[in-house]
Design an enzyme around this catalytic site. Structure first.
Site, PDB file in Angstrom:
ATOM      1  N   GLU A 112       0.814  -1.201  -0.108  1.00 34.39           N
ATOM      2  CA  GLU A 112       0.012   0.002  -0.051  1.00 34.39           C
ATOM      3  C   GLU A 112       0.935   1.252   0.084  1.00 34.39           C
ATOM      4  OE1 GLU A 112      -2.633  -0.375   3.228  1.00 34.39           O
ATOM      5  OE2 GLU A 112      -3.900  -1.946   2.271  1.00 34.39           O
ATOM      6  N   ASP A 241     -17.823   8.756  20.004  1.00 36.08           N
ATOM      7  CA  ASP A 241     -18.177   8.756  21.421  1.00 36.08           C
ATOM      8  C   ASP A 241     -17.178   8.512  22.516  1.00 36.08           C
ATOM      9  OD1 ASP A 241     -20.558   8.553  19.796  1.00 36.08           O
ATOM     10  OD2 ASP A 241     -21.438   6.654  20.707  1.00 36.08           O
ATOM     11  N   HIS A 262      -9.421   9.113   3.001  1.00 36.80           N
ATOM     12  CA  HIS A 262      -8.952   8.219   2.075  1.00 36.80           C
ATOM     13  C   HIS A 262      -9.164   8.539   0.697  1.00 36.80           C
ATOM     14  CE1 HIS A 262      -8.653   4.600   0.315  1.00 36.80           C
ATOM     15  NE2 HIS A 262      -8.215   3.962   1.247  1.00 36.80           N
ATOM     16  N   ARG A 308      -1.071   8.737   1.616  1.00 33.54           N
ATOM     17  CA  ARG A 308      -2.433   9.030   1.466  1.00 33.54           C
ATOM     18  C   ARG A 308      -2.808  10.560   1.419  1.00 33.54           C
ATOM     19  NH1 ARG A 308      -5.808   5.057   4.838  1.00 33.54           N
ATOM     20  NH2 ARG A 308      -5.024   3.257   3.556  1.00 33.54           N
ATOM     21  N   HIS A 369     -11.897   9.212   6.486  1.00 32.99           N
ATOM     22  CA  HIS A 369     -11.797   7.909   6.888  1.00 32.99           C
ATOM     23  C   HIS A 369     -11.187   7.378   8.198  1.00 32.99           C
ATOM     24  CE1 HIS A 369     -10.462   3.890   5.618  1.00 32.99           C
ATOM     25  NE2 HIS A 369      -9.272   4.154   5.774  1.00 32.99           N
ATOM     26  N   ARG A 404      -1.391   9.123   9.324  1.00 34.75           N
ATOM     27  CA  ARG A 404      -1.360   7.631   9.555  1.00 34.75           C
ATOM     28  C   ARG A 404      -1.000   6.904   8.293  1.00 34.75           C
ATOM     29  NH1 ARG A 404      -5.019   2.876   8.667  1.00 34.75           N
ATOM     30  NH2 ARG A 404      -6.155   4.409   7.874  1.00 34.75           N
ATOM     31  N   SER A 409      -3.571   0.909  11.562  1.00 38.92           N
ATOM     32  CA  SER A 409      -4.400   0.999  12.410  1.00 38.92           C
ATOM     33  C   SER A 409      -4.890  -0.269  13.056  1.00 38.92           C
ATOM     34  CB  SER A 409      -5.430   1.832  12.131  1.00 38.92           C
ATOM     35  OG  SER A 409      -6.044   1.495  10.850  1.00 38.92           O
ATOM     36  N   LEU A 410      -5.205  -1.271  12.306  1.00 37.72           N
ATOM     37  CA  LEU A 410      -5.534  -2.560  12.892  1.00 37.72           C
ATOM     38  C   LEU A 410      -4.371  -3.097  13.756  1.00 37.72           C
ATOM     39  CD1 LEU A 410      -7.056  -4.208   9.693  1.00 37.72           C
ATOM     40  CD2 LEU A 410      -8.409  -3.428  11.677  1.00 37.72           C
TER      41      LEU A 410
HETATM   42  P1  FAD Z   1     -13.959  -0.082  15.728  1.00 36.78           P
HETATM   43  O1  FAD Z   1     -13.534  -1.170  15.093  1.00 36.78           O
HETATM   44  O2  FAD Z   1     -14.518   1.150  15.062  1.00 36.78           O
HETATM   45  O3  FAD Z   1     -14.959  -0.406  16.812  1.00 36.78           O
HETATM   46  C1  FAD Z   1     -15.653   0.711  17.731  1.00 36.78           C
HETATM   47  C2  FAD Z   1     -16.495  -0.104  18.526  1.00 36.78           C
HETATM   48  O4  FAD Z   1     -16.976   0.750  19.497  1.00 36.78           O
HETATM   49  C3  FAD Z   1     -17.944  -0.514  17.813  1.00 36.78           C
HETATM   50  O5  FAD Z   1     -18.149  -1.698  18.091  1.00 36.78           O
HETATM   51  C4  FAD Z   1     -19.031   0.392  17.831  1.00 36.78           C
HETATM   52  O6  FAD Z   1     -20.133   0.106  17.901  1.00 36.78           O
HETATM   53  C5  FAD Z   1     -18.622   0.631  19.559  1.00 36.78           C
HETATM   54  N1  FAD Z   1     -19.159   1.776  20.079  1.00 36.78           N
HETATM   55  C6  FAD Z   1     -18.845   3.360  19.665  1.00 36.78           C
HETATM   56  N2  FAD Z   1     -19.259   4.410  20.578  1.00 36.78           N
HETATM   57  C7  FAD Z   1     -20.035   3.325  21.311  1.00 36.78           C
HETATM   58  C8  FAD Z   1     -20.993   3.589  22.667  1.00 36.78           C
HETATM   59  N3  FAD Z   1     -21.047   4.940  22.755  1.00 36.78           N
HETATM   60  N4  FAD Z   1     -21.172   2.779  23.116  1.00 36.78           N
HETATM   61  C9  FAD Z   1     -21.131   1.522  22.932  1.00 36.78           C
HETATM   62  N5  FAD Z   1     -20.418   1.089  21.844  1.00 36.78           N
HETATM   63  C10 FAD Z   1     -19.998   2.086  21.273  1.00 36.78           C
HETATM   64  N6  FAD Z   1      -6.931   0.143   9.067  1.00 36.78           N
HETATM   65  C11 FAD Z   1      -6.033  -0.967   8.579  1.00 36.78           C
HETATM   66  O7  FAD Z   1      -5.017  -0.988   9.256  1.00 36.78           O
HETATM   67  N7  FAD Z   1      -6.028  -1.749   7.501  1.00 36.78           N
HETATM   68  C12 FAD Z   1      -7.175  -1.249   6.776  1.00 36.78           C
HETATM   69  O8  FAD Z   1      -7.077  -2.110   5.792  1.00 36.78           O
HETATM   70  C13 FAD Z   1      -8.272  -0.717   7.131  1.00 36.78           C
HETATM   71  N8  FAD Z   1      -9.261  -0.485   6.022  1.00 36.78           N
HETATM   72  C14 FAD Z   1     -10.295   0.178   6.571  1.00 36.78           C
HETATM   73  C15 FAD Z   1     -11.476   0.274   5.666  1.00 36.78           C
HETATM   74  C16 FAD Z   1     -12.737   0.958   6.168  1.00 36.78           C
HETATM   75  C17 FAD Z   1     -13.824   1.116   5.111  1.00 36.78           C
HETATM   76  C18 FAD Z   1     -12.557   1.876   7.256  1.00 36.78           C
HETATM   77  C19 FAD Z   1     -13.872   2.587   7.739  1.00 36.78           C
HETATM   78  C20 FAD Z   1     -11.469   1.799   8.005  1.00 36.78           C
HETATM   79  C21 FAD Z   1     -10.061   1.045   7.392  1.00 36.78           C
HETATM   80  N9  FAD Z   1      -9.280   1.031   8.539  1.00 36.78           N
HETATM   81  C22 FAD Z   1      -8.262   0.056   8.223  1.00 36.78           C
HETATM   82  C23 FAD Z   1      -9.189   1.413   9.808  1.00 36.78           C
HETATM   83  C24 FAD Z   1      -9.553   0.412  10.978  1.00 36.78           C
HETATM   84  O9  FAD Z   1     -10.414  -0.418  10.527  1.00 36.78           O
HETATM   85  C25 FAD Z   1      -9.926   1.173  12.005  1.00 36.78           C
HETATM   86  O10 FAD Z   1      -9.185   2.029  12.589  1.00 36.78           O
HETATM   87  C26 FAD Z   1      -9.896   0.028  13.401  1.00 36.78           C
HETATM   88  O11 FAD Z   1     -10.678  -1.200  12.997  1.00 36.78           O
HETATM   89  C27 FAD Z   1     -10.601   0.637  14.715  1.00 36.78           C
HETATM   90  O12 FAD Z   1     -10.667  -0.334  15.582  1.00 36.78           O
HETATM   91  P2  FAD Z   1     -11.135   0.018  16.897  1.00 36.78           P
HETATM   92  O13 FAD Z   1     -11.231  -1.431  17.564  1.00 36.78           O
HETATM   93  O14 FAD Z   1     -10.310   1.206  17.613  1.00 36.78           O
HETATM   94  O15 FAD Z   1     -12.631   0.510  16.577  1.00 36.78           O
HETATM   95  C1  SIN Z   2      -7.539   0.238   2.597  1.00 39.49           C
HETATM   96  O1  SIN Z   2      -7.816  -0.765   2.221  1.00 39.49           O
HETATM   97  O2  SIN Z   2      -7.158   1.262   1.322  1.00 39.49           O
HETATM   98  C2  SIN Z   2      -7.486   0.949   3.659  1.00 39.49           C
HETATM   99  C3  SIN Z   2      -6.364   0.814   4.431  1.00 39.49           C
HETATM  100  C4  SIN Z   2      -6.099   1.689   5.718  1.00 39.49           C
HETATM  101  O3  SIN Z   2      -7.123   2.345   5.867  1.00 39.49           O
HETATM  102  O4  SIN Z   2      -5.450   1.418   6.435  1.00 39.49           O
END
Ligand code: FAD
Ligand code: SIN
Length: 563
Positions: A112, A241, A262, A308, A369, A404, A409-410
């Site tokens: 990427e 939140d 993005h 990006r 994004h 980033r 982020s994952l």
């Molecule tokens: P999330 O996975 O967003 O989980 C948050 C959780 O909190 C959810 O369950 C939600 O319902 C809950 N929540 C929120 N507020 C409240 C509340 N007030 N009360 C109760 N529950 C609540 N990153 C990468 O590294 N690689 C990728 O390929 C990539 N692709 C992406 C593609 C897309 C379309 C998107 C949107 C993001 C992508 N990202 C990618 C970014 C990455 O997915 C996220 O940064 C990461 O998954 C965030 O994980 P998290 O556990 O912090 O939050």
């Molecule tokens: C993507 O697949 O382009 C998203 C990757 C990311 O947000 O880290």
């Protein structure tokens, strides 16, 4: 009656679930989540997880690429930790059942933008879905994990301590599973300061569906806030939140001006928030103007694989220059079988909108994004509030700096979910020595059910449009001032509405997104330079004077903190 647990985890994405699975080996875990347990940003992740596995790659190279993308604001020690601990966390994920693509027995690695090597562990173009599936499957088997789906955390429960800082003891939570029986939720009488989390209320006088959760440790894992912008790749749950709750409770927040756009979200009138992964460009896809001209070479020597922020700005520039509503992403020169095999989800989704990506270029636009800023934490996910921890996208750990690097982020969710769980698990014996505090339950006060939901909808729309129009990819002082004025007005209306009406999820999310908008504009206004994702026509250069994080706290205006 309060519900008590050792660990209260708010959010069920990669960060919350990683934490929960490890913590559950040492204590009881309750996971609160807004909708069904798999709904999260994680579920929609496409590209994958950045981690060093290739023989020709190195930790040093992953660190260097992350620092380069972060434009001088990454915290070196955090970058080093994530790069070095990443492969081990990915191996654990595989041991938990996640199935990633393999080539000849070795994990297959994608590429990427901004990465100098193939480094992206993936499950075709649906990596997040596979991570959620595997982690939820494990969580289901754990006797120590309880889920509360369709539960929305409203505010943190803060307790005053004589001679010390306030402590987080848990959260008030709106239970929507009972909402069908009751038109709205009870809520507290207005405390002296309406922005202060409710802590001292009269005992509840009628059945209620706002529950009191008390925990030895409360862990925010609430993800991002893409819904603050009109166009976003994020699902509806991404309303910031965690950041808003932590801010109201007095936690330190940082770097909110760095919202990542993005470059390539599908442009189609019926498509909502569908991302077209950067992995396509990693496999040779080319950005073109609608007339077919490839344009990235005139913006950066790395062309389509530049970081990006550069690609999103280049697209924004070309769209404005040519007056076009979109640009094209073209992978038609790769064999159709290769495209179908590597990008089955994107191929199928685009087909639904009449676009066959094996033979037609894809119309794309940038969209909000990823939130690079958030709640500040130490190296173990501890926030500035005792008893409150934060992990994943809602945090500012120092990994991402001003921008980033793709797929970091994952990785951050896995690394910090693990580090926080390891640290807290070691402390749980001591934490259990104190009894749970007595905490008043949530009160209805004089609030009544809303009869004008349309007002909430209008405020949502206005807020997101304001952010899109004035606080987007390119900013200026005048635009930020305009946004600040409008947001302040909206905040007033929302606050008034909030205190008069029974809470609903929609209203809670609006209140939070307005806070996030205020924080983004505040931080952006304090940074008089262009750096990473913050680009302003009034200060086009990067300045050494601003080479540090923007920090903000309730009652303290955003300021640049020297390191
Ligand atoms: P999330 O996975 O967003 O989980 C948050 C959780 O909190 C959810 O369950 C939600 O319902 C809950 N929540 C929120 N507020 C409240 C509340 N007030 N009360 C109760 N529950 C609540 N990153 C990468 O590294 N690689 C990728 O390929 C990539 N692709 C992406 C593609 C897309 C379309 C998107 C949107 C993001 C992508 N990202 C990618 C970014 C990455 O997915 C996220 O940064 C990461 O998954 C965030 O994980 P998290 O556990 O912090 O939050
Ligand atoms: C993507 O697949 O382009 C998203 C990757 C990311 O947000 O880290």
């Amino acid at each position: 009656m309060a519900i008590t647990t050792d660990f209260l985890v708010i959010g069920s994405g990669v960060a919350g679930l990683t934490f929960a699975l490890e913590a559950a080996e040492h204590g009881e875990v309750v996971i609160i989540t807004k909708r069904s347990r798999d709904e999260s940003n994680t579920k929609y992740a496409q590209g994958g997880i950045a981690a060093v596995f290739a023989p020709d790659d190195s930790f040093e190279a992953h660190v260097a690429d992350t620092l380069e993308a972060g434009a001088g604001l990454c915290h070196d020690v955090v970058v080093e930790i994530c790069a070095r601990e990443g492969p081990e966390r990915v191996r654990e994920l595989i041991a938990r059942g996640a199935q990633f693509d393999h080539d000849n027995g070795r994990v297959s690695l994608g590429r990427e933008g901004g990465h100098s090597a193939r480094r992206i562990v993936h499950a075709a173009d649906a990596t997040g879905m596979e991570i959620e599936r595997a982690l939820l499957e494990q969580a289901r088997k754990s006797p120590n994990i309880r889920f509360a789906e369709h539960h929305t955390a409203i505010d943190l429960i803060m307790l005053s301590r004589f001679g010390g800082p306030d402590v987080c003891a848990g959260a008030y939570v709106l239970d929507e599973t009972g909402a069908a029986l009751d038109p709205g939720a009870p809520r507290p009488p207005a405390p002296r300061d309406p922005e202060r989390p409710a802590t001292r209320h009269r005992p509840a006088s009628r059945p209620h569906i706002v529950e009191t959760y008390l925990a030895r440790a409360t862990v925010l894992a609430t993800g991002g806030a893409g819904k603050v912008y009109l166009y976003t790749t994020n699902p509806d749950v991404a309303t910031g939140d965690g950041v808003a709750m932590a801010y109201r409770a007095g936690a330190e927040i940082a770097n909110m001006e760095f919202y990542q756009f993005h470059p390539t979200c599908l442009f189609h009138p019926e498509a909502k928030s569908f991302l077209v992964s950067e992995a396509l460009r990693g496999e040779g896809a080319i950005l073109r103007l609608p007339d077919g001209t490839a344009f990235m070479a005139s913006h950066d020597p790395r062309k389509d694989l530049a970081p990006r922020d550069i690609v999103a700005r280049a697209i924004d520039f070309e769209m404005k220059r040519t007056g076009s509503d979109y640009v094209l992403l073209d992978i038609t020169h790769r064999p159709a079988s290769f495209v179908r095999e590597h990008f089955p989800t994107i191929h199928a989704q685009c087909l639904r909108y009449g676009i066959d990506i094996t033979s037609q270029p894809i119309p794309v636009v940038p969209a909000a994004h990823y939130m690079c800023g958030g709640i500040t934490t130490d190296l173990y996910g501890r926030t500035t509030i005792p008893g409150l921890w934060a992990i994943g996208e809602c945090t500012c750990t120092g990994l991402h700096g001003a921008n980033r690097l793709a797929s970091n982020s994952l990785l951050e969710g896995l690394v910090f979910g693990h580090r926080a769980a390891a640290r807290l698990s070691a402390q749980i014996g001591d934490l259990r020595k104190s009894p749970f505090p007595a905490v008043p339950e949530w009160q209805v006060g004089n609030a009544v059910a809303s009869d004008e939901e349309v007002v909430v909808a209008h405020n949502w729309d206005e807020l997101r449009r304001t952010m899109w129009n004035y606080v987007g990819i390119v900013r200026s002082d005048a635009r930020l001032r305009r946004a600040a004025r409008r947001i302040a007005l909206l905040q007033e209306e929302i606050r008034d509405y909030y205190w008069k009406h029974l809470v609903t999820r929609d209203l809670l999310e609006l209140r939070n997104i307005a806070t996030v908008a205020e924080l983004i504009v505040g931080c952006a206004s304090a940074r008089h330079e262009s750096r990473g994702l913050h680009s302003t026509i009034d200060y086009p250069e990067t300045s050494d004077r601003y080479g540090s994080d923007t920090v903000v706290k309730r009652g303290v205006l955003p300021y640049l903190r020297g390191r």
